[in-house]
Design an enzyme around this catalytic site. Structure first.
Site, PDB file in Angstrom:
ATOM      1  CE  LYS A  62      43.917  31.366  41.867  1.00 24.15           C
ATOM      2  NZ  LYS A  62      42.625  32.582  42.214  1.00 24.15           N
ATOM      3  CB  THR A  63      41.112  30.729  47.777  1.00 25.64           C
ATOM      4  OG1 THR A  63      40.828  30.730  45.995  1.00 25.64           O
ATOM      5  CG2 THR A  63      40.301  31.283  48.321  1.00 25.64           C
ATOM      6  CG  ASP A 255      42.351  35.589  44.653  1.00 28.31           C
ATOM      7  OD1 ASP A 255      42.833  34.774  43.339  1.00 28.31           O
ATOM      8  OD2 ASP A 255      41.364  35.087  44.521  1.00 28.31           O
ATOM      9  CD  GLU A 256      40.755  33.990  39.874  1.00 33.85           C
ATOM     10  OE1 GLU A 256      42.267  34.688  38.811  1.00 33.85           O
ATOM     11  OE2 GLU A 256      40.745  33.317  40.163  1.00 33.85           O
ATOM     12  CD  GLN A 286      44.668  30.014  36.482  1.00 30.19           C
ATOM     13  OE1 GLN A 286      42.765  29.929  36.969  1.00 30.19           O
ATOM     14  NE2 GLN A 286      45.149  29.829  37.196  1.00 30.19           N
ATOM     15  NE  ARG A 643      40.170  26.114  36.331  1.00 31.61           N
ATOM     16  CZ  ARG A 643      40.615  26.129  36.726  1.00 31.61           C
ATOM     17  NH1 ARG A 643      40.207  26.734  38.457  1.00 31.61           N
ATOM     18  NH2 ARG A 643      41.459  27.041  37.203  1.00 31.61           N
TER      19      ARG A 643
END
Length: 794
Positions: A62-63, A255-256, A286, A643
DNA sequence: GAATGGCCCGGCTGC
DNA sequence: CGGGCCATTC
């Protein structure tokens, strides 16, 4: 290397190596790399106008999508970089994104707005401070400052802190602020708790008088500007600021997004009210900051707010092995409300997830050490390894174990540097120089170091100031003419001297670099000499911390210059308060220890997830967790598992000493969710000893423990392996390099020794027993009296 | 009135 | 284990 079709915007062949300082141009000029984006990624990059919602599964790139999207807007769509705002979750993420964009776009990338909500809003507020009754040099109050303000407000109102505990009042205030409600919000009319409303109002006034904002205020303040109206009686300053802000950006990307709160979402809506070019990226699975006001409904309900939103799901995971992805999915699956999505990977199966049962927290730490060593032998660099825990309190034992075997590590968060007393003291001085109205800081330094201005005097001057709606600094300025200040001549004189000290510091600090101001403050305030006079090891450590503070100022100056900004004291102070834990992570070759919350957005080849026990993870205190809370714990576990790229080790202890008591623990329910074919169960000899012998286990209290242990990891794993050879106490000892002590010779105080059971330790005292013995400190075990004949030289 | 030491309570996650 | 509060001493 990513596979899939590259489409539209992303068809480019420019080599990555050519990235550099280039002007704007077509995307073909931009090193959008040989990177091939998969179809949904490419679609998210290329879709230009209107609301866009990207559900980005863990490890789905996504980044990269956000970064490319921005590059595409600038390079191909002709959008001016300063008209794009990208909101990231940490400052570190912002810095990385900016650096990547600079590679792709050249120096024009510097004009992009990239930052966290808080940092970005602080920047807006410094542009238009008048709109919120502050001046440009405002300071930001952190939680302890906020607590000081509310405590004072409650005291002034005569509310006792048993009915009105400051922490809880503050929590209520924050909750309201996160919803954008001030103390006079109409929705509070039915609030019967008038004292609370008074306290809230007083808190707000105090912040305003101190020319300070709390964290929420930074967001609320900008929203207030954006919602200003002439009818609402807002000032012309506010209206002008509103006009500037609401047309400031053509595109906003977030983002997030799953961890935004109501007021942040409102801010985003307002910033994009004319263009509607709002792109939000996140993963509802998340969302882990509900306790801090984050509302997962923002992302889940985005389509309701923007019915025409384009929705794209990134479901291919490029990060982790099949076993890790399958385990993560199994952990999140029982969660009740989720946006439907299918995370999948074409990566290899990977190694089994090792689930290790340890006897207690030290045994667990030994397992961690062992796993790290095995990983090192397998060629995994230390920086590729992370140890996670649910709460910071778990870190100490792990830290001691690592230290005892000299494995370099860094701890993220926890006992924070900027929260040390001496650092806070000096920062308080600096903040007063920048903003003398800051009473919280003034109260902190007025008698630090001790200069004969005691609590009573401080109390009186503060009372007089507050009666006149003035700050302490202003009261001090009028010291000679203050009526109603009943302090004796001696304290009055000392107050005057203090005032001159501050005035002198302010006068001399103008034009100096931040680090020079720091040095001057240390000298002239008498702080350094007071510490030197103490002449203790503790004072020396404090002086060292202050030297480190100066070091962090230099780091800041370098960063600021990289952004093309002038380093200022204000900038440094803002950075200190808004810094997130992971911002200060080192890239050095060290194992990283952190909470799962801090781990969001990061990835490691090997992840060690510790403390997987009921009552630790899911964390709970007395009350059983509600559904919402349990779901959040589950999402947190999902974050932890996702992670890991290649290897995942999950440990749990059968007994754990934490918060001063020892508790028997059962394995976490989340362990039971791991699919059988993904895991491999291990048990340390010590843990097996407990299960079989049950020597010190009282079964009458403990039958739950026994039952749950056999049931919880219901996956009948392949054979249970020994994690260690019997008799090995897991603290590894380099036997060849050490020599035994002679019978006659005792090691002197302070020497390092090795013990077969306790590992490396330091001799504290030589004691006289029937045989030569010493008392030594062994990290992870504490002080032990041991016979010299069992010791070796370290 | 100021400074210091002991004691008790509460303890998660963090911008 | 630490911070805040209280009692004691200077």
């Amino acid at each position: 290397m990513w596979r899939g079709h590259a489409r539209s915007a992303c068809e480019t062949k420019a080599g990555e190596g050519e990235a550099g300082d280039r002007g704007m141009g077509g995307l073909n000029d931009v090193s959008m790399a040989q990177s091939e984006l998969n179809p949904p990624q490419a679609e998210a990059v290329a879709y230009v106008h209107g609301p866009l919602l990207v559900f980005a599964g863990a490890g789905s790139g996504k980044t990269r999508v956000i970064t490319y999207r921005i590059a595409n807007l600038v390079a191909n769509e002709g959008v001016m970089p300063w008209r794009i705002l990208a909101v990231t979750f940490t400052n570190k993420a912002a810095g990385e994104m900016r650096a990547r964009l600079e590679e792709m776009l050249g120096s024009v990338a510097r004009d992009l707005w990239v930052g966290t909500f808080h940092a970005t809003c602080a920047k807006f507020l410094r542009l238009y401070p008048e709109a919120t009754s502050r001046s440009k040099n405002f300071v930001i109050y952190d939680s302890s400052d906020q607590k000081a303000v509310i405590t004072r407000a409650l005291r002034d109102l005569g509310l006792d802190d048993r009915s009105y505990p400051p922490k809880q009042v503050l929590a209520r205030i924050h909750k309201l602020k996160q919803e954008g409600r001030g103390p006079h919000d109409p929705s509070l009319d039915k609030e019967r708790d008038k004292p609370f409303k008074d306290a809230y109002a007083r808190y707000e006034l105090a912040l305003q008088a101190a020319n300070a904002f709390d964290f929420e205020d930074l967001i609320v303040g900008v929203v207030r500007i954006l919602e200003a109206s002439a009818d609402g009686g807002d000032s012309t300053d506010a209206l002008r600021a509103k006009e500037a802000l609401e047309s400031k950006f053509d595109f906003v990307l977030v983002d997030e997004f799953q961890d935004t709160n109501a007021i942040q979402y409102r801010l985003l809506k307002r910033l994009t009210s004319t263009t509607r070019n709002l792109c939000v990226v996140g993963d509802d699975d998340q969302s882990i900051y509900r306790w801090r006001g984050a509302d997962v409904r923002n992302i889940r309900g985005f389509r309701r707010d923007y019915p025409d939103a384009k929705v794209i799901k990134l479901e291919q995971n490029y990060r982790s092995t099949k076993r890790i992805v399958a385990s993560a999915l199994a952990v999140i699956a029982p969660s009740r409300t989720r946006e439907p999505k299918e995370l999948w990977t074409s990566n290899v199966d990977g190694s089994p997830i090792r689930v290790i049962a340890a006897a207690d927290e030290r045994d667990e730490a030994a397992c961690v050490v062992r796993a790290i060593r095995d990983a090192a032998d397998a060629g995994i660099a230390r920086r590729e390894i992370a140890v996670f825990y649910r709460v910071h309190a778990q870190s100490r034992v792990l830290e001691e174990a690592l230290r005892s075997v000299n494995i370099p590590y860094q701890i993220i968060g926890g006992a924070k540097f900027y929260e040390r007393a001496e650092v806070k003291d000096i920062i308080a001085y600096l903040r007063v120089l920048v903003n003398p109205k800051s009473d919280v800081d003034m109260m902190r330094i007025i008698n630090t170091p001790a200069r004969g201005i005691g609590a009573t005097t401080v109390e009186r001057i503060a009372a007089v100031a507050s009666m006149r709606h003035a700050s302490i600094f202003e009261a001090l300025a009028n010291l000679e003419h203050l009526e109603g200040l009943s302090v004796g001549t001696a304290p009055r004189k000392r107050l005057g001297q203090f005032r001159e000290l501050i005035n002198g510091l302010i006068a001399e600090s103008t034009g100096l670099a931040p680090a020079e101001v720091l040095r001057m403050v240390l000298e002239k305030s008498g702080y350094r000499s007071a510490l030197k006079d103490e002449n203790t090891a503790e004072a020396d450590a404090r002086l060292e911390n202050l030297a480190e503070l100066e070091g962090s100022m230099h780091d800041y100056a370098v960063e600021a210059e990289a952004r093309g900004e002038e380093p200022t004291l204000e900038g440094f102070l803002e950075r200190v308060t808004l810094q997130s834990d992971t911002d200060s992570m080192s890239e050095a070759s060290k194992v990283t220890l952190m909470t799962v919350h801090s781990a969001k957005g990061l990835e490691y080849r090997l992840v060690l997830l510790t403390g997987m026990e009921e009552s630790i993870f899911p964390y709970r205190r007395q009350e059983p967790l509600g559904h919402e809370e349990m779901d959040e714990e589950r999402r947190l576990a999902y974050v932890a598992v996702t992670r890991a790229r290649e290897h995942l080790v999950v440990t749990h202890a059968k007994a754990r000493q934490i918060f001063g008591t020892t508790r028997l623990e059962v394995p976490s329910r989340f362990l039971g969710d791991f699919p059988a074919h993904c895991i491999e169960q291990h048990e340390t000899p010590a843990a097996r000893g407990l299960r079989e012998g049950g020597r010190w286990i009282d079964r009458s209290i403990n039958h739950d423990f026994v039952r749950d242990w056999t049931r919880a990891p219901k996956a009948a794993a392949p054979a249970v392996h020994d994690a260690h050879d019997p008799g090995d106490r897991y603290i590894e000892i380099d036997a060849e390099a050490s020599q035994p002590y002679d019978d006659v010779e005792s090691p002197a105080r302070g020497t390092n020794v090795l013990h077969p059971k306790f590992g490396r330790g330091e001799v504290l005292n030589v004691v006289h027993a029937s045989e030569p013995a010493v008392v030594a400190f062994f990290p992870g075990w504490g002080e032990k009296k041991v016979l010299v004949k069992f010791l070796k030289r370290a």
